[in-house]
Structure formats: C-alpha cells, structure tokens
Design an enzyme around this catalytic site. Structure first.
Site, short mmCIF file in Angstrom:
data_model
loop_
_atom_site.label_atom_id
_atom_site.label_comp_id
_atom_site.label_asym_id
_atom_site.label_seq_id
_atom_site.Cartn_x
_atom_site.Cartn_y
_atom_site.Cartn_z
N ASN A 77 0.35 -1.09 0.40
CA ASN A 77 -0.03 -0.31 -0.06
C ASN A 77 0.91 0.82 -0.12
O ASN A 77 2.10 1.15 0.57
CB ASN A 77 -0.69 0.27 1.39
CG ASN A 77 -1.55 -0.61 1.76
OD1 ASN A 77 -2.53 -1.28 0.11
ND2 ASN A 77 -2.28 -1.83 2.52
N GLY B 99 6.11 6.44 10.85
CA GLY B 99 5.93 5.27 9.65
C GLY B 99 6.11 4.25 9.86
O GLY B 99 6.14 3.41 11.37
N GLY C 156 0.24 -6.43 22.40
CA GLY C 156 0.55 -4.68 22.38
C GLY C 156 1.58 -5.04 23.34
O GLY C 156 2.34 -5.52 23.92
N THR D 69 1.77 2.61 14.50
CA THR D 69 1.71 2.12 12.59
C THR D 69 3.02 1.33 12.40
O THR D 69 4.45 1.35 12.36
CB THR D 69 1.42 2.79 11.92
OG1 THR D 69 1.31 3.51 12.46
CG2 THR D 69 0.73 2.28 10.87
N LYS E 291 1.13 -3.92 4.77
CA LYS E 291 1.46 -5.43 5.63
C LYS E 291 2.51 -6.27 4.83
O LYS E 291 3.71 -7.13 5.92
CB LYS E 291 0.10 -5.79 6.60
CG LYS E 291 -0.63 -4.87 7.33
CD LYS E 291 -1.47 -5.53 7.74
CE LYS E 291 -2.54 -4.87 8.82
NZ LYS E 291 -1.92 -3.83 9.48
N GLY E 292 2.42 -6.53 3.77
CA GLY E 292 2.67 -7.99 3.38
C GLY E 292 4.35 -7.43 3.13
O GLY E 292 4.96 -7.33 3.21
N GLY F 186 2.53 -7.87 25.24
CA GLY F 186 3.70 -8.60 24.99
C GLY F 186 2.68 -10.19 24.21
O GLY F 186 2.11 -9.28 23.35
N THR G 20 -0.47 -11.77 19.66
CA THR G 20 0.13 -10.96 19.94
C THR G 20 -0.56 -9.74 20.90
O THR G 20 -1.63 -9.86 20.70
CB THR G 20 0.43 -10.34 18.87
OG1 THR G 20 -0.46 -9.77 18.04
CG2 THR G 20 1.64 -10.81 18.05
N ASP H 294 3.84 -5.52 11.72
CA ASP H 294 4.65 -6.30 10.79
C ASP H 294 5.48 -6.03 11.19
O ASP H 294 6.53 -7.21 11.24
CB ASP H 294 4.58 -4.93 9.66
CG ASP H 294 3.57 -4.64 9.38
OD1 ASP H 294 1.84 -5.47 9.50
OD2 ASP H 294 2.67 -4.03 8.72
O1 RIB Z 1 -0.03 -2.84 9.68
C1 RIB Z 1 0.56 -1.50 8.94
C2 RIB Z 1 -0.35 -1.15 7.31
O2 RIB Z 1 -1.14 -1.22 8.07
C3 RIB Z 1 0.60 -0.03 7.06
O3 RIB Z 1 1.47 0.46 6.33
C4 RIB Z 1 -0.92 0.53 6.04
O4 RIB Z 1 -0.89 0.31 4.90
C5 RIB Z 1 -2.06 -0.56 7.02
O5 RIB Z 1 -1.65 -2.01 5.27
#
Ligand code: RIB
Length: 319
Positions: A12, A298, A231, A258, A40-41, A234, A229, A262
């Site tokens: 994204n 970010g 948060g 954010t 996410k990927g 832990g 998970t 990931d």
């Molecule tokens: O997990 C964070 C991601 O979730 C962001 O980068 C956004 O693109 C959403 O997919």
C-alpha cells in the site's frame, strides 16, 4: 543468495497524517502529511530484510506512479521482488492518522492487491523458500491456494490474519504451521470456528482466561504454533505441549504504533529461519524489533536494522 523468507501479500502507498487528536465526525483537523511505502506484506518483507535475512516479496500493484517506483525501492532494500502490474487498477493505498499518543486509525483501499492471482506467484520461488509469510490484505482465495502449495512442498507457513475479514477462508488454517493473530483477530477466529468458550466471547473474556484456559482454546485451532500478540502486554506463545507468556520490551518512548505488528512478524520470521531456536526465542527477538519500530514515525521507515536491534538488546540486558 536464494531467499529464505518469501512474503506474499500487500503493498500500500501510505498516505500518512500526524495530528494532535483524531478528528471527530464533522470536524476538520490540521495535520502534517507524508506519503510512505507501506502495506502489511511489504512492511513485513522490509522488516525481515533489514535484519539481514535474504527475503523475497511477491505482490500486485498498479501501473501508476506509486507502482512504477517500487522495483527501485525493493532494490534499495535488498529484497528480491516479484511484482505483477495490474492494468486499470490503482496501487493499494492506506489513509493513516496518527495522534499524539502514537495511536493510529487506518482505512485501506485494496486496489491491485485484491487481484493477486495464483498465476502471479513464481512456483520456483515458492518452493525454494524456507518460510512463507502471508497476511489478509490481498486476495484470500489466492493466499489459501498458496499455503496449500507451500505445505505440499515442505515450506513452513506463517499466517498473520490481519486485518480479519468476512471472506477469510477458515480452511487455510489447515495449511498453517504458525498463526500470529492479535487479540481481536483471535476472538474472531475462535468465534467463526465455533470453538469460543461462550456465545458472547470478546476481548474482555479473552483477557480473563488463565494461561491454561488460553492454551486449551489455542489448541482448538488445529495449528501447531499460535502466537497471540497482546500489544504492550507482549505475546502468548502456544504449542502442543507448552505455552509461555513473553513480555514486551519496556522503557521505550512510543511515537507511532503503525507497523509494530509487521515489525513483529518480520523479526519472528528472521529469527525462525536464521537461528532455529524455536518460537519463544523468536518471539522475544520479535518483541525487540516491534519495540524499536514504535519509536519512529511511519511503518517502513521505522523498521530497525540488525545492528539497531542488537544494540537495543544489549542495552536492555537481553542480548
Ligand atoms: O500494518 C501497517 C500497515 O497497515 C500500513 O503500512 C498500511 O498500509 C496498512 O496496510
């Protein structure tokens, strides 16, 4: 070097606003805007590659400005990319608001991600990876097919079912070796599978379970390893004959959460393929990667390098 970790999933373009407070319905807020790589990927692939593990990413993007910039981006990250460009579809995007507490609200539009097709996945790359990692932002039917293929070829499969969606194919769990949901995704999974302990089972009821009760519930999913998970609390690592709660790394200043999930998946994947020390050790390492991620703004820009993680672990006395 051949990729050890293959991430198949979403890219994204993140349209990202920092604002003191989230806008209320009908309210206009003034914020600071940036546009960043995300999804996410892609975030998970970047997190894994920055830890020095040979990583490949496969996903679908649009033939637009955002999509066309991506081969150079993945080159700069040392990631082997297998992008497919979908005509007449925009690259996926995400509108992200982050408040002064570092909390976020996100709306995504799948765009090309939703058209990822089995024919887009190079079989040779799929079969050679040691670990396949997928999430829920692309096409669910394709992800399910890919997991079945991977398993049949002896590739370990890791599923991060984020975000949970109504069309998630539950049969995918049969081809999953490692499942990493957050609490709400876990609640939804056990509810949809009909194994929730009570009809009104929700986050509060989940939090009230003892570790033994949570272990028995995890076992009902039929997946060898489940890592929930939690948060700032832990994560809970559950396997057939053992379970353990792993604490989050404390003493960090949260700027933006954010991409923390990931970062955790990238760290977990890197540790699993590199060290082979098992799920608990990998979850501890992943917690450190996620902790460092929330100290920067970010998603992609906040993924730490191997050196940063090792320095952090040495500083907190866990290296
Ligand atoms: O997990 C964070 C991601 O979730 C962001 O980068 C956004 O693109 C959403 O997919």
């Amino acid at each position: 070097m051949k990729p050890l970790v293959l991430v198949i999933g979403s890219y994204n373009q993140d349209l990202y606003w920092q604002t003191p407070d989230f806008p209320q319905p009908g309210q206009t807020c003034v914020g600071r805007f940036s546009t960043l790589p995300g999804g996410k990927g892609s975030n998970q692939a970047v997190a894994c590659a920055r830890l020095g593990v040979p990583t490949a990413f496969c996903g679908a993007v649009g033939e637009d400005t955002f999509g066309r910039a991506l081969p150079a981006f993945y080159r700069s990250e040392g990631i082997e990319e297998h992008l497919v460009f979908k005509r007449d579809q925009p690259t996926g995007n995400a509108a992200i608001w982050v408040n002064s507490e570092g909390e976020n609200e996100i709306v995504i539009s799948a765009g090309a991600n939703g058209l990822l097709d089995p024919a887009d996945i190079p079989q040779s790359v799929l079969c050679q990876a040691r670990l396949l990692v997928c999430q829920n932002e692309s096409c669910p039917a394709t992800m399910s097919w890919v997991f079945e293929q991977a398993r049949a070829n002896g590739v370990t499969t890791l599923l991060n079912p984020a975000p949970m969606r109504a069309d998630f194919p539950l049969e995918m769990l049969r081809h999953t070796d490692i499942l990493v949901p957050n609490q709400s995704e876990f609640v939804e999974l056990v509810t949809r599978l009909g194994v929730a302990p009570e009809p009104s089972f929700g986050l509060q009821e989940l939090a009230a379970l003892s570790h033994g009760e949570l272990h028995r519930l995890c076992r009902q999913l039929g997946v060898p390893t489940v890592i929930i998970t939690l948060g700032k609390d832990g994560c809970f690592v559950d396997q057939e004959n053992e379970y353990e709660h792993v604490n989050a790394c404390g003493c960090i200043e949260v700027v933006d959460t954010t991409g923390a999930g990931d970062a955790f998946i990238g760290g977990l994947s890197a540790h699993l393929v590199e060290k082979g020390e098992g799920a608990v050790a990998a979850a501890r390492f992943a917690s450190a990667v996620a902790a460092l991620c929330v100290t920067k703004k970010g998603a992609t820009p906040a993924m730490p390098t191997r050196d940063e993680v090792e320095t952090f672990l040495a500083d907190v006395g866990a290296g």
